[in-house]
Design a protein around this motif. Structure first.
Motif, PDB file in Angstrom:
ATOM      1  N   ASP A  20      32.569 -84.988 -41.196  1.00 37.14           N
ATOM      2  CA  ASP A  20      34.039 -85.113 -41.179  1.00 37.14           C
ATOM      3  C   ASP A  20      34.684 -84.758 -42.519  1.00 37.14           C
ATOM      4  N   LEU A  21      34.112 -83.773 -43.159  1.00 36.47           N
ATOM      5  CA  LEU A  21      34.636 -83.417 -44.479  1.00 36.47           C
ATOM      6  C   LEU A  21      35.985 -82.702 -44.371  1.00 36.47           C
ATOM      7  N   ALA A  22      36.145 -81.886 -43.333  1.00 35.38           N
ATOM      8  CA  ALA A  22      37.387 -81.110 -43.194  1.00 35.38           C
ATOM      9  C   ALA A  22      38.606 -82.033 -43.186  1.00 35.38           C
ATOM     10  N   ARG A  23      38.446 -83.210 -42.587  1.00 38.84           N
ATOM     11  CA  ARG A  23      39.567 -84.167 -42.512  1.00 38.84           C
ATOM     12  C   ARG A  23      40.012 -84.640 -43.890  1.00 38.84           C
ATOM     13  N   ARG A  24      39.109 -84.541 -44.839  1.00 35.97           N
ATOM     14  CA  ARG A  24      39.381 -85.089 -46.176  1.00 35.97           C
ATOM     15  C   ARG A  24      39.855 -84.022 -47.164  1.00 35.97           C
ATOM     16  N   LEU A  25      40.054 -82.821 -46.660  1.00 32.16           N
ATOM     17  CA  LEU A  25      40.428 -81.701 -47.538  1.00 32.16           C
ATOM     18  C   LEU A  25      41.652 -80.989 -46.965  1.00 32.16           C
ATOM     19  N   ARG A  26      42.608 -80.632 -47.823  1.00 29.32           N
ATOM     20  CA  ARG A  26      43.760 -79.834 -47.359  1.00 29.32           C
ATOM     21  C   ARG A  26      43.395 -78.362 -47.413  1.00 29.32           C
ATOM     22  N   GLN A  27      44.197 -77.558 -46.763  1.00 26.75           N
ATOM     23  CA  GLN A  27      43.964 -76.107 -46.749  1.00 26.75           C
ATOM     24  C   GLN A  27      44.099 -75.529 -48.167  1.00 26.75           C
ATOM     25  N   PRO A  28      43.110 -74.769 -48.658  1.00 32.64           N
ATOM     26  CA  PRO A  28      43.277 -74.166 -49.997  1.00 32.64           C
ATOM     27  C   PRO A  28      44.393 -73.115 -50.003  1.00 32.64           C
ATOM     28  N   VAL A  29      45.047 -72.965 -51.137  1.00 32.21           N
ATOM     29  CA  VAL A  29      46.236 -72.091 -51.209  1.00 32.21           C
ATOM     30  C   VAL A  29      46.139 -71.140 -52.406  1.00 32.21           C
ATOM     31  N   PRO A  30      46.925 -70.053 -52.401  1.00 35.57           N
ATOM     32  CA  PRO A  30      46.939 -69.164 -53.581  1.00 35.57           C
ATOM     33  C   PRO A  30      47.397 -69.929 -54.827  1.00 35.57           C
ATOM     34  N   SER A  31      46.971 -69.423 -55.986  1.00 30.36           N
ATOM     35  CA  SER A  31      47.232 -70.148 -57.238  1.00 30.36           C
ATOM     36  C   SER A  31      48.710 -70.155 -57.629  1.00 30.36           C
ATOM     37  N   TRP A  32      49.520 -69.337 -56.981  1.00 25.78           N
ATOM     38  CA  TRP A  32      50.949 -69.311 -57.320  1.00 25.78           C
ATOM     39  C   TRP A  32      51.789 -70.170 -56.359  1.00 25.78           C
ATOM     40  N   GLN A  33      51.106 -70.896 -55.485  1.00 28.69           N
ATOM     41  CA  GLN A  33      51.828 -71.719 -54.509  1.00 28.69           C
ATOM     42  C   GLN A  33      52.596 -72.856 -55.205  1.00 28.69           C
ATOM     43  N   VAL A  34      53.802 -73.091 -54.744  1.00 25.25           N
ATOM     44  CA  VAL A  34      54.579 -74.208 -55.279  1.00 25.25           C
ATOM     45  C   VAL A  34      54.290 -75.428 -54.410  1.00 25.25           C
ATOM     46  N   ALA A  35      53.923 -76.535 -55.080  1.00 24.69           N
ATOM     47  CA  ALA A  35      53.582 -77.752 -54.319  1.00 24.69           C
ATOM     48  C   ALA A  35      54.791 -78.672 -54.223  1.00 24.69           C
ATOM     49  N   GLY A  36      55.985 -78.133 -54.358  1.00 24.55           N
ATOM     50  CA  GLY A  36      57.212 -78.946 -54.286  1.00 24.55           C
ATOM     51  C   GLY A  36      57.846 -79.051 -55.660  1.00 24.55           C
ATOM     52  N   ASN A  37      58.815 -79.940 -55.760  1.00 26.49           N
ATOM     53  CA  ASN A  37      59.455 -80.172 -57.059  1.00 26.49           C
ATOM     54  C   ASN A  37      58.732 -81.294 -57.783  1.00 26.49           C
ATOM     55  N   VAL A  38      59.001 -81.413 -59.058  1.00 25.99           N
ATOM     56  CA  VAL A  38      58.357 -82.483 -59.821  1.00 25.99           C
ATOM     57  C   VAL A  38      58.811 -83.832 -59.248  1.00 25.99           C
ATOM     58  N   SER A  39      57.936 -84.811 -59.280  1.00 25.91           N
ATOM     59  CA  SER A  39      58.258 -86.132 -58.708  1.00 25.91           C
ATOM     60  C   SER A  39      59.423 -86.780 -59.460  1.00 25.91           C
ATOM     61  N   SER A  40      60.219 -87.565 -58.729  1.00 29.02           N
ATOM     62  CA  SER A  40      61.377 -88.220 -59.354  1.00 29.02           C
ATOM     63  C   SER A  40      60.928 -89.207 -60.441  1.00 29.02           C
ATOM     64  N   TYR A  41      59.652 -89.598 -60.407  1.00 22.59           N
ATOM     65  CA  TYR A  41      59.113 -90.477 -61.458  1.00 22.59           C
ATOM     66  C   TYR A  41      59.323 -89.829 -62.838  1.00 22.59           C
ATOM     67  N   PHE A  42      58.974 -88.542 -62.935  1.00 27.17           N
ATOM     68  CA  PHE A  42      59.052 -87.859 -64.233  1.00 27.17           C
ATOM     69  C   PHE A  42      60.495 -87.498 -64.584  1.00 27.17           C
ATOM     70  N   VAL A  43      61.335 -87.391 -63.552  1.00 25.27           N
ATOM     71  CA  VAL A  43      62.761 -87.111 -63.788  1.00 25.27           C
ATOM     72  C   VAL A  43      63.399 -88.363 -64.394  1.00 25.27           C
ATOM     73  N   SER A  44      63.176 -89.524 -63.735  1.00 27.22           N
ATOM     74  CA  SER A  44      63.809 -90.759 -64.225  1.00 27.22           C
ATOM     75  C   SER A  44      63.222 -91.217 -65.551  1.00 27.22           C
ATOM     76  N   ARG A  45      61.919 -91.169 -65.641  1.00 24.21           N
ATOM     77  CA  ARG A  45      61.286 -91.799 -66.797  1.00 24.21           C
ATOM     78  C   ARG A  45      61.300 -90.917 -68.048  1.00 24.21           C
ATOM     79  N   TYR A  46      61.181 -89.604 -67.857  1.00 26.47           N
ATOM     80  CA  TYR A  46      61.042 -88.725 -69.032  1.00 26.47           C
ATOM     81  C   TYR A  46      62.122 -87.636 -69.107  1.00 26.47           C
TER      82      TYR A  46
END
Ligand code: XUL
Length: 527
Positions: free
Chosen positions: A236-262
């Motif tokens: 059941d290893l596949a369940r524990r791994l996400r699909q690999p992506v190209p190195s230029w893929q954006v994984a979203g915006n930076v978390s609001s943790y780093f926006v508020s805190r820093y």
């Protein structure tokens, strides 16, 4: 308004960061946290935990978590313009794995800026320690995986490398065998790179193709998980791994943790992280097939960018995907500075004296050859150390100096031919690259121009350049790799050393002669 990109590097011993100004193409700051010094309570030495078995080498992932808070705090202290960062990415020591439980995803999504990252994340692990690339405790699992997949050649053809102890597949298998309950409680398996990216983004970030190639689990050609390799590794290893992506893929915006805190800009994009070697490839400017770098350190390392996927089935080198989407090789020669220094010292020379000795001798050394295995060699695999001289007297100081450098360059030429890609230029880096005489031998043996390059932290810089490339691709003018990399790296390049074309034939014959001597020694013959 100036724009910045941030590149972080989570290495074995430290977390570093560089801030790159996209308008001036210059570094606006750099920071580094040494794990042992900053966090003595974890008891790490050189970033890893002491263990009774020297083959077992783990690090505590919570230490990396704490270091991330600390480096952002240091940037804020230095008034780094984090509000003007448009993209960030990073680099992780390759192969190391982090095991997360089913609370991880929601916890990452709800990071509370009033608490530290450690307080937020301390309960997300299904395994408190992470095996890292220095771990060599999985020979049994490597053998099991290799047998299941049909032998070394089959594993290399499928995944880009034969099964290695430090690669993630055998490490996951050992975890599953030794601690089946903890494996069952593992909802996600991350690499160091994707783990750190997950914290920055406040979501489970995927593994990029380049770092994924260091797992022995990805089909190196289709860049998807290799089903038989997964099955040979753990259930059941596949369940524990996400699909690999190209190195230029954006994984979203930076978390609001780093926006508020820093005060990081909420618009900053979080580009997937990659492994340290793929990042260094970009950080040294290798973005065109045929671009090679040779790093002359304690060991000598050869990186090369190649268009086509060629694998080495003898275990002499790895092929990873490069962050540009091409392929890259990584070949490590153990007797690098180690061997040069032994010869220098044996004849009572300093480095200028060593260089003079090389220039005072003819190219090709009148056919005199040394095989300088002061230590067991990785490439070619030589388990018994030994110094083998052919037509070379031990008291010939100058001849020995030239011979050791010619041996190293010829060995690199011979043991990189599997790549099926000739170099068009070589960037030379590392301590010994300041030596003109050594670089001239490099240029002559490979018959290509050699460019001296000096980059302080090529992995962190490479991560910053990848962040920049992804930002231009998404929000900017889509400029190509060369236009992103060259303005920054031109200031770090020194002079170019041209090959002597008259020496081309000479080194063709020497490569043959050297390969014959090497075969003789490896077959146990006498010089
Ligand atoms: C590469 C390797 C090391 C680590 C160091 O295969 O194991 O270079 O990436 O961090």
């Amino acid at each position: 308004m100036p724009r910045y990109v941030l590149g972080l590097d989570s290495s074995t011993q430290s977390l570093s960061g560089v801030l790159l100004d996209l308008d001036s193409h210059e570094l606006a700051g750099s920071w580094s946290i040494n794990f042992d010094e900053a966090f003595p309570s974890y008891g790490t030495r050189h970033g890893v935990l002491p263990a009774d078995d020297p083959c077992v080498v783990h690090s505590p992932p919570l230490l990396w978590v704490e270091a991330l808070d600390m480096i952002f705090a240091a940037m804020v202290d230095d008034q780094a313009p984090l509000g003007e960062v448009c993209a960030l990415s990073g680099s992780g020591q390759q192969h190391g794995s982090v095991y997360l439980n089913s609370t991880a995803e929601a916890t990452l999504a709800g990071l509370d800026p009033a608490k530290s990252l450690k307080e937020n994340l301390q309960h997300i692990f299904s395994r408190p320690t992470s095996p890292v690339w220095m771990d060599s405790s999985t020979s049994t699992e490597c053998r099991e995986i290799t047998i299941a997949l049909g032998g070394d050649t089959a594993v290399a053809e499928a995944t880009g490398s034969i099964a290695f102890e430090r690669f993630t597949g055998s490490q996951i298998r050992k975890f599953f065998k030794d601690e089946p309950d903890c494996y069952r409680q593992t909802a996600e398996i991350a690499l160091v790179s994707s783990f750190m990216a997950s914290i920055l983004g406040g979501c489970i970030a995927p593994i990029d193709h380049a770092d994924c190639a260091g797992m022995n689990l990805m089909d190196i050609r289709s860049r998807d998980w290799h089903d038989e390799a997964l099955a040979a590794t753990a259930p059941d290893l596949a369940r524990r791994l996400r699909q690999p992506v190209p190195s230029w893929q954006v994984a979203g915006n930076v978390s609001s943790y780093f926006v508020s805190r820093y005060g990081v800009s909420s618009e900053a994009i979080n580009v997937v992280w990659s492994g340290d070697n793929p990042n260094s490839l970009v950080g040294l400017g290798l973005v065109r097939p045929g671009d090679w770098a040779i790093s002359l350190g304690t060991s000598d390392t050869l990186f090369g960018l190649m268009k086509k996927c060629q694998v080495n089935t003898d275990g002499e080198g790895h092929v990873f995907v490069s962050p540009t989407g091409d392929y890259m090789s990584l070949i490590c020669f153990k007797n690098g500075s180690l061997a040069r220094e032994q010869i220098k010292d044996a004849y009572g020379l300093d480095w200028p004296g060593f260089a003079d000795a090389i220039t005072s001798t003819p190219k090709g050394n009148d056919g005199k050859i040394i095989l300088p295995y002061f230590e067991p060699e990785i490439v070619p695999k030589v388990l018994v150390p030994g110094i083998h001289r052919f037509g070379l007297a031990e008291d010939d100081a100058a001849g020995n100096c030239r011979a050791v450098v010619e041996a190293q360059m010829l060995s690199m030429r011979i043991h990189s031919s599997w790549m099926g890609q000739e170099p068009t230029r070589i960037f030379a880096t590392g301590g010994a690259s300041s030596n003109d005489a050594i670089l001239q031998v490099m240029a002559d043996v490979h018959q290509v121009p050699v460019v001296r390059i000096s980059v302080d932290n090529s992995a962190a810089l490479g991560a910053a350049l990848r962040a920049a490339h992804a930002w231009y691709r998404n929000d900017g003018d889509g400029r190509d790799w060369s236009s992103v990399v060259e303005p920054v790296l031109s200031g770090m390049c020194g002079e170019t050393i041209s090959p002597d074309s008259d020496a081309a034939g000479l080194y063709d014959s020497m490569a043959e002669a050297y390969a014959e001597r090497e075969k003789l020694v490896r077959d146990g013959g006498q010089e």
